[in-house]
Scaffold this active site. Structure first.
Site, mmCIF file in Angstrom:
data_model
loop_
_atom_site.group_PDB
_atom_site.id
_atom_site.type_symbol
_atom_site.label_atom_id
_atom_site.label_comp_id
_atom_site.label_asym_id
_atom_site.label_seq_id
_atom_site.Cartn_x
_atom_site.Cartn_y
_atom_site.Cartn_z
ATOM 1 N N ILE A 241 -8.431 -4.588 19.388
ATOM 2 C CA ILE A 241 -8.959 -5.701 18.607
ATOM 3 C C ILE A 241 -7.933 -6.827 18.616
ATOM 4 C CG2 ILE A 241 -10.059 -6.358 16.438
ATOM 5 C CD1 ILE A 241 -11.267 -3.845 17.764
ATOM 6 N N TYR B 160 2.223 6.400 15.310
ATOM 7 C CA TYR B 160 0.927 5.765 15.116
ATOM 8 C C TYR B 160 -0.208 6.754 15.377
ATOM 9 C CZ TYR B 160 -2.780 2.251 15.428
ATOM 10 O OH TYR B 160 -3.934 1.508 15.235
ATOM 11 N N ASN C 161 -7.486 -0.561 5.008
ATOM 12 C CA ASN C 161 -7.409 -1.205 6.322
ATOM 13 C C ASN C 161 -5.995 -1.598 6.739
ATOM 14 O OD1 ASN C 161 -8.725 -2.489 8.670
ATOM 15 N ND2 ASN C 161 -8.115 -4.412 7.699
ATOM 16 N N SER D 78 -0.443 9.239 12.616
ATOM 17 C CA SER D 78 -0.978 8.657 11.380
ATOM 18 C C SER D 78 -2.487 8.497 11.450
ATOM 19 C CB SER D 78 -0.309 7.308 11.100
ATOM 20 O OG SER D 78 -0.732 6.292 12.003
ATOM 21 N N LYS D 79 -3.009 8.080 12.607
ATOM 22 C CA LYS D 79 -4.444 7.843 12.715
ATOM 23 C C LYS D 79 -5.231 9.140 12.824
ATOM 24 C CE LYS D 79 -4.223 3.409 12.266
ATOM 25 N NZ LYS D 79 -4.782 2.767 11.054
ATOM 26 N N SER E 297 -8.544 4.736 14.254
ATOM 27 C CA SER E 297 -8.284 4.112 15.556
ATOM 28 C C SER E 297 -8.770 5.075 16.628
ATOM 29 C CB SER E 297 -6.778 3.859 15.730
ATOM 30 O OG SER E 297 -6.449 3.531 17.065
ATOM 31 N N VAL F 204 0.811 -1.223 0.000
ATOM 32 C CA VAL F 204 0.000 0.000 0.000
ATOM 33 C C VAL F 204 0.839 1.265 0.000
ATOM 34 C CG1 VAL F 204 -1.894 -1.174 1.196
ATOM 35 C CG2 VAL F 204 -0.219 0.137 2.530
#
Length: 231
Positions: free
Chosen positions: A168, A136, A69, A139-140, A123, A43
């Protein structure tokens, strides 16, 4: 998500860097009577993304729904412990990948008779600190911002939304559960749900967002977090 969409009658193009996992998943879908094509792709690589989109259109004529995703963690590294290499890798996969795939699929999403649908996996770390490290979390937050801008720029031809999962139980979180089980359990015990989520619980929300029942939802970031963010 691929299984959920296939169970609902969609023809699914599954993309992964893991060829063995890809073959296993597509075989499971087709064995159950579904339609699936597996394509190895990265990706974060524009050429790879373009090739995947071309293959999807070759196989099925168009793209009606795009689910971005793919994602990786950053081991909860704070800024001072985040190397430039880690920052680039996390942002390339978690955020740039969303941009690249959306841009590549945009002509197909716009040309259909019905509105195109884009669903991005953000997220809880896209809304608060502490759900990941510096890279992270950044990025979210970016994924949520991109989703809103996409909706602003292309609605109503494209209906863009995001999901914001909590903890999750997936391959991405497996090492955290194995290496720090007590700490992780304490975190999930402190949520109203009091447990991890199963991947299919997120997939069911994504399938709803792709359906006509969610036709008035544009630019939202839906929490699927077991109540993590209630406080």
């Amino acid at each position: 998500m691929a299984l959920e969409f296939a169970d609902n009658g969609a023809s699914v193009v599954v993309v992964d860097v893991d060829e063995d996992g890809l073959d296993e998943l597509t075989s499971e879908i087709t064995a159950d009577g579904g339609e699936a094509t597996g394509v190895v792709g990265d990706v974060s690589d524009p050429d790879s993304v373009e090739a995947v989109v071309e293959r999807a259109i070759e196989e099925y004529g168009t793209i009606d729904v795009l689910c971005n995703n793919a994602g990786i963690l950053d081991d909860y590294a704070p800024t001072g412990e985040t190397s430039e290499e880690l920052w680039d890798r996390v942002l390339d996969i978690n955020l740039k990948g969303v941009f690249l795939f959306t841009k590549a699929a945009l002509p197909a999403l716009l040309e259909g008779e019905d509105e195109g649908v884009v669903i991005n996996t953000a997220s809880i770390a896209g809304k608060v600190a502490g759900g990941g490290g510096a890279a992270y979390t950044s990025s979210k937050h970016g994924v949520i911002g991109f989703t809103k801008q996409l909706s602003h720029d292309y609605g109503p031809e494209i209906r863009a939304n995001a999901v914001c999962p909590g903890f999750i139980e997936t391959g991405m979180t497996e090492s955290l559960i194995d290496e720090t089980p007590d700490e992780v359990q304490e975190l999930v015990d402190g949520t109203p749900a009091g447990r991890y989520a199963r991947p299919e619980e997120v997939a069911q929300v994504v399938a709803f967002l792709a359906s006509d029942e969610a036709s008035f939802m544009h630019g939202t970031a839906v929490d699927v977090d077991g109540g993590w963010l209630v406080d």
